[in-house]
Design a protein around this motif. Structure first.
Motif, PDB file in Angstrom:
ATOM      1  N   LEU A 187      13.460 100.839  32.505  1.00  0.00           N
ATOM      2  CA  LEU A 187      13.733  99.011  32.249  1.00  0.00           C
ATOM      3  C   LEU A 187      15.218  98.983  31.270  1.00  0.00           C
ATOM      4  CD1 LEU A 187       9.652  98.835  30.640  1.00  0.00           C
ATOM      5  CD2 LEU A 187      10.463  98.019  33.226  1.00  0.00           C
ATOM      6  N   ALA A 188      15.546  98.540  31.779  1.00  0.00           N
ATOM      7  CA  ALA A 188      16.658  97.673  30.952  1.00  0.00           C
ATOM      8  C   ALA A 188      16.149  97.606  29.404  1.00  0.00           C
ATOM      9  CB  ALA A 188      17.493  96.354  31.796  1.00  0.00           C
ATOM     10  N   THR A 189      17.660  97.967  27.942  1.00  0.00           N
ATOM     11  CA  THR A 189      17.389  97.203  26.881  1.00  0.00           C
ATOM     12  C   THR A 189      17.421  95.945  27.129  1.00  0.00           C
ATOM     13  OG1 THR A 189      17.930  99.170  26.629  1.00  0.00           O
ATOM     14  CG2 THR A 189      18.760  97.308  25.150  1.00  0.00           C
ATOM     15  N   SER A 190      18.353  95.256  27.942  1.00  0.00           N
ATOM     16  CA  SER A 190      18.461  93.487  27.387  1.00  0.00           C
ATOM     17  C   SER A 190      19.415  93.373  29.090  1.00  0.00           C
ATOM     18  CB  SER A 190      19.220  93.321  26.610  1.00  0.00           C
ATOM     19  OG  SER A 190      20.557  93.492  26.800  1.00  0.00           O
ATOM     20  N   TYR A 191      19.183  92.234  29.380  1.00  0.00           N
ATOM     21  CA  TYR A 191      20.000  91.231  31.192  1.00  0.00           C
ATOM     22  C   TYR A 191      20.216  90.074  30.414  1.00  0.00           C
ATOM     23  CZ  TYR A 191      21.592  90.290  35.370  1.00  0.00           C
ATOM     24  OH  TYR A 191      22.326  89.975  36.743  1.00  0.00           O
ATOM     25  N   THR A 192      21.536  90.008  31.446  1.00  0.00           N
ATOM     26  CA  THR A 192      22.057  88.235  30.813  1.00  0.00           C
ATOM     27  C   THR A 192      22.573  87.987  32.280  1.00  0.00           C
ATOM     28  OG1 THR A 192      22.904  88.560  28.743  1.00  0.00           O
ATOM     29  CG2 THR A 192      23.759  86.632  30.140  1.00  0.00           C
ATOM     30  N   ALA A 193      21.750  87.231  33.384  1.00  0.00           N
ATOM     31  CA  ALA A 193      22.043  87.137  34.313  1.00  0.00           C
ATOM     32  C   ALA A 193      23.203  86.645  34.482  1.00  0.00           C
ATOM     33  CB  ALA A 193      20.965  85.677  34.658  1.00  0.00           C
ATOM     34  N   LYS A 194      24.188  86.900  35.250  1.00  0.00           N
ATOM     35  CA  LYS A 194      25.508  86.538  35.624  1.00  0.00           C
ATOM     36  C   LYS A 194      25.776  86.237  37.413  1.00  0.00           C
ATOM     37  CE  LYS A 194      30.202  88.464  35.864  1.00  0.00           C
ATOM     38  NZ  LYS A 194      30.918  90.384  35.558  1.00  0.00           N
ATOM     39  N   SER A 195      26.227  85.171  37.787  1.00  0.00           N
ATOM     40  CA  SER A 195      25.892  84.315  39.346  1.00  0.00           C
ATOM     41  C   SER A 195      27.440  85.863  40.378  1.00  0.00           C
ATOM     42  CB  SER A 195      26.303  84.051  39.871  1.00  0.00           C
ATOM     43  OG  SER A 195      26.795  83.187  39.926  1.00  0.00           O
ATOM     44  N   GLY A 196      26.564  86.261  41.283  1.00  0.00           N
ATOM     45  CA  GLY A 196      27.376  87.392  41.305  1.00  0.00           C
ATOM     46  C   GLY A 196      26.801  88.937  41.729  1.00  0.00           C
ATOM     47  N   ASP A 197      25.853  88.929  40.752  1.00  0.00           N
ATOM     48  CA  ASP A 197      24.921  90.261  40.343  1.00  0.00           C
ATOM     49  C   ASP A 197      24.104  91.103  41.509  1.00  0.00           C
ATOM     50  OD1 ASP A 197      27.370  91.102  38.269  1.00  0.00           O
ATOM     51  OD2 ASP A 197      24.839  91.210  36.728  1.00  0.00           O
ATOM     52  N   SER A 198      24.583  91.741  42.009  1.00  0.00           N
ATOM     53  CA  SER A 198      23.657  92.567  43.305  1.00  0.00           C
ATOM     54  C   SER A 198      22.295  93.162  42.510  1.00  0.00           C
ATOM     55  CB  SER A 198      24.690  93.199  44.265  1.00  0.00           C
ATOM     56  OG  SER A 198      23.934  93.368  45.495  1.00  0.00           O
ATOM     57  N   GLY A 199      21.142  92.706  43.044  1.00  0.00           N
ATOM     58  CA  GLY A 199      20.341  93.481  42.620  1.00  0.00           C
ATOM     59  C   GLY A 199      19.319  93.994  44.223  1.00  0.00           C
ATOM     60  N   THR A 200      17.875  94.745  43.779  1.00  0.00           N
ATOM     61  CA  THR A 200      17.634  95.073  44.833  1.00  0.00           C
ATOM     62  C   THR A 200      15.433  94.952  44.129  1.00  0.00           C
ATOM     63  OG1 THR A 200      18.882  96.723  45.302  1.00  0.00           O
ATOM     64  CG2 THR A 200      16.503  96.795  45.978  1.00  0.00           C
TER      65      THR A 200
ATOM     66  N   ASN B 114      21.215  88.322  45.285  1.00  0.00           N
ATOM     67  CA  ASN B 114      21.757  88.515  44.705  1.00  0.00           C
ATOM     68  C   ASN B 114      22.370  87.646  43.344  1.00  0.00           C
ATOM     69  OD1 ASN B 114      23.939  89.581  46.263  1.00  0.00           O
ATOM     70  ND2 ASN B 114      24.839  87.664  47.358  1.00  0.00           N
ATOM     71  N   VAL B 115      21.891  87.577  42.412  1.00  0.00           N
ATOM     72  CA  VAL B 115      22.076  86.891  41.655  1.00  0.00           C
ATOM     73  C   VAL B 115      22.909  85.690  41.286  1.00  0.00           C
ATOM     74  CG1 VAL B 115      21.714  86.760  38.716  1.00  0.00           C
ATOM     75  CG2 VAL B 115      21.112  88.447  39.696  1.00  0.00           C
ATOM     76  N   VAL B 116      21.917  84.048  41.313  1.00  0.00           N
ATOM     77  CA  VAL B 116      23.008  83.171  41.229  1.00  0.00           C
ATOM     78  C   VAL B 116      22.703  82.544  40.208  1.00  0.00           C
ATOM     79  CG1 VAL B 116      22.239  83.566  43.719  1.00  0.00           C
ATOM     80  CG2 VAL B 116      21.272  82.213  42.366  1.00  0.00           C
ATOM     81  N   GLY B 117      21.957  82.916  38.988  1.00  0.00           N
ATOM     82  CA  GLY B 117      22.447  82.153  37.982  1.00  0.00           C
ATOM     83  C   GLY B 117      20.633  82.568  36.590  1.00  0.00           C
ATOM     84  N   THR B 118      20.333  81.686  35.875  1.00  0.00           N
ATOM     85  CA  THR B 118      19.277  81.037  34.879  1.00  0.00           C
ATOM     86  C   THR B 118      18.666  80.237  35.432  1.00  0.00           C
ATOM     87  OG1 THR B 118      20.330  80.119  33.888  1.00  0.00           O
ATOM     88  CG2 THR B 118      21.027  82.256  32.878  1.00  0.00           C
TER      89      THR B 118
ATOM     90  N   ILE C  24      15.548  85.098  36.018  1.00  0.00           N
ATOM     91  CA  ILE C  24      16.976  85.067  36.338  1.00  0.00           C
ATOM     92  C   ILE C  24      16.235  84.698  38.593  1.00  0.00           C
ATOM     93  CG2 ILE C  24      18.314  86.874  37.719  1.00  0.00           C
ATOM     94  CD1 ILE C  24      16.414  88.316  35.301  1.00  0.00           C
ATOM     95  N   HIS C  25      17.547  83.851  38.377  1.00  0.00           N
ATOM     96  CA  HIS C  25      17.295  83.323  39.680  1.00  0.00           C
ATOM     97  C   HIS C  25      18.529  84.313  40.697  1.00  0.00           C
ATOM     98  CE1 HIS C  25      17.698  79.266  41.839  1.00  0.00           C
ATOM     99  NE2 HIS C  25      16.481  80.039  42.429  1.00  0.00           N
ATOM    100  N   VAL C  26      17.558  84.597  41.892  1.00  0.00           N
ATOM    101  CA  VAL C  26      18.046  84.968  42.669  1.00  0.00           C
ATOM    102  C   VAL C  26      17.892  84.066  44.555  1.00  0.00           C
ATOM    103  CG1 VAL C  26      17.455  86.903  41.244  1.00  0.00           C
ATOM    104  CG2 VAL C  26      15.568  86.203  43.244  1.00  0.00           C
ATOM    105  N   LYS C  27      18.444  84.454  45.420  1.00  0.00           N
ATOM    106  CA  LYS C  27      18.799  84.666  46.423  1.00  0.00           C
ATOM    107  C   LYS C  27      18.759  85.529  47.558  1.00  0.00           C
ATOM    108  CE  LYS C  27      19.213  79.597  46.222  1.00  0.00           C
ATOM    109  NZ  LYS C  27      17.997  79.456  46.786  1.00  0.00           N
ATOM    110  N   GLY C  28      17.980  86.173  48.584  1.00  0.00           N
ATOM    111  CA  GLY C  28      17.566  87.283  49.700  1.00  0.00           C
ATOM    112  C   GLY C  28      19.602  87.197  50.134  1.00  0.00           C
TER     113      GLY C  28
END
Length: 239
Positions: free
Chosen positions: A128-141, A163-167, A177-181
């Motif tokens: 688990l992450a300690t903390s995370y701030t959603a950042k547009s453009g971040d790549s995730g799985t 891809n993370v697109v925002g909060t 965390i708002h994501v798009k496939g």
């Protein structure tokens, strides 16, 4: 329109009595999800969850934090009278049933913990992450046991790049965390499943942007951000 991403299912587990401490209002209008597109994957700690009450049952995804605690979404435990976890990555042959004896909801959003009556020792547990701030453009799985394209039932654990697109907000009004496939998207049954960014889990699957994503590999979804719940997770589970 957002819809929750757990999925109606016929559970194979026997009912087990639970002590539920949800601390939040009942989430109504629940639809439940699976990953559209993506690829098959394996993990020792991403588990299948079955739960329900006297009238219905449903399936979700969870992450083993240690031998006896599993992380999932709060709406997956809402109203449950029984719950079980399975560690096999095959949906058709999920392996040994581990029954739950307690479920606890985070006060900070669509996050919950499931305590198993007997432990399952693994070689590794969910990071688990300690903390995370959603950042547009971040790549995730994202990972999960949810429905495939067109509502087809899965046979195995699946994963997809997003891809993370925002909060945004989760099913209980917490930060999300708002994501798009990119090559796949979450669907009914993926609720509680992890969002990895930078190799660590930053959120769990809460809602989808639409009630039925069909076969849209670029569909959007909202993952409850674990940051606000991180201290609560640690104090409750020790993880």
């Amino acid at each position: 329109m957002r819809t929750m991403l757990r999925i109606a299912a016929t559970a194979t587990a026997a009912a087990a009595a639970l002590t539920a401490a949800t601390g939040s209002a009942h989430a109504s209008g629940v639809n439940k999800p699976y990953i559209i597109g993506g690829t098959s994957g394996t993990s020792p700690y991403i588990v299948q969850i079955a739960g329900g009450d006297s009238s219905q049952s449903w399936g979700c995804t969870g992450e083993a934090l240690n031998a006896q605690w599993v992380l999932t979404a709060q709406h997956c435990i809402d109203g449950v009278t029984w719950m079980s976890a399975y560690y096999g990555n095959s949906v058709t042959s999920p392996g040994t049933e581990y029954t739950a004896d307690r479920v606890v909801a985070s006060p900070y959003g669509d996050v919950a913990l499931v305590h198993l009556s007997s432990g399952k020792t693994l070689s590794s547990y969910a990071p688990l992450a300690t903390s995370y701030t959603a950042k547009s453009g971040d790549s995730g799985t994202v990972w999960g046991y949810g429905l495939l394209a067109g509502g087809a039932r899965p046979t195995h654990l699946n994963k997809a790049t997003v891809n993370v697109v925002g909060t945004s907000s989760d099913a209980y009004g917490g930060k999300a965390i708002h994501v798009k496939g990119v090559n796949g998207a979450s669907n009914h049954g993926d609720s509680g499943g992890p969002l990895f960014v930078g190799g660590v889990i930053v959120g769990v699957c809460s809602t989808g942007d639409v009630a039925d994503p069909g076969s849209d590999i670029h569909a959007g979804s909202n993952y409850a951000n674990l940051t606000a719940s991180r201290s609560w997770i640690r104090s409750t589970s020790g993880a």
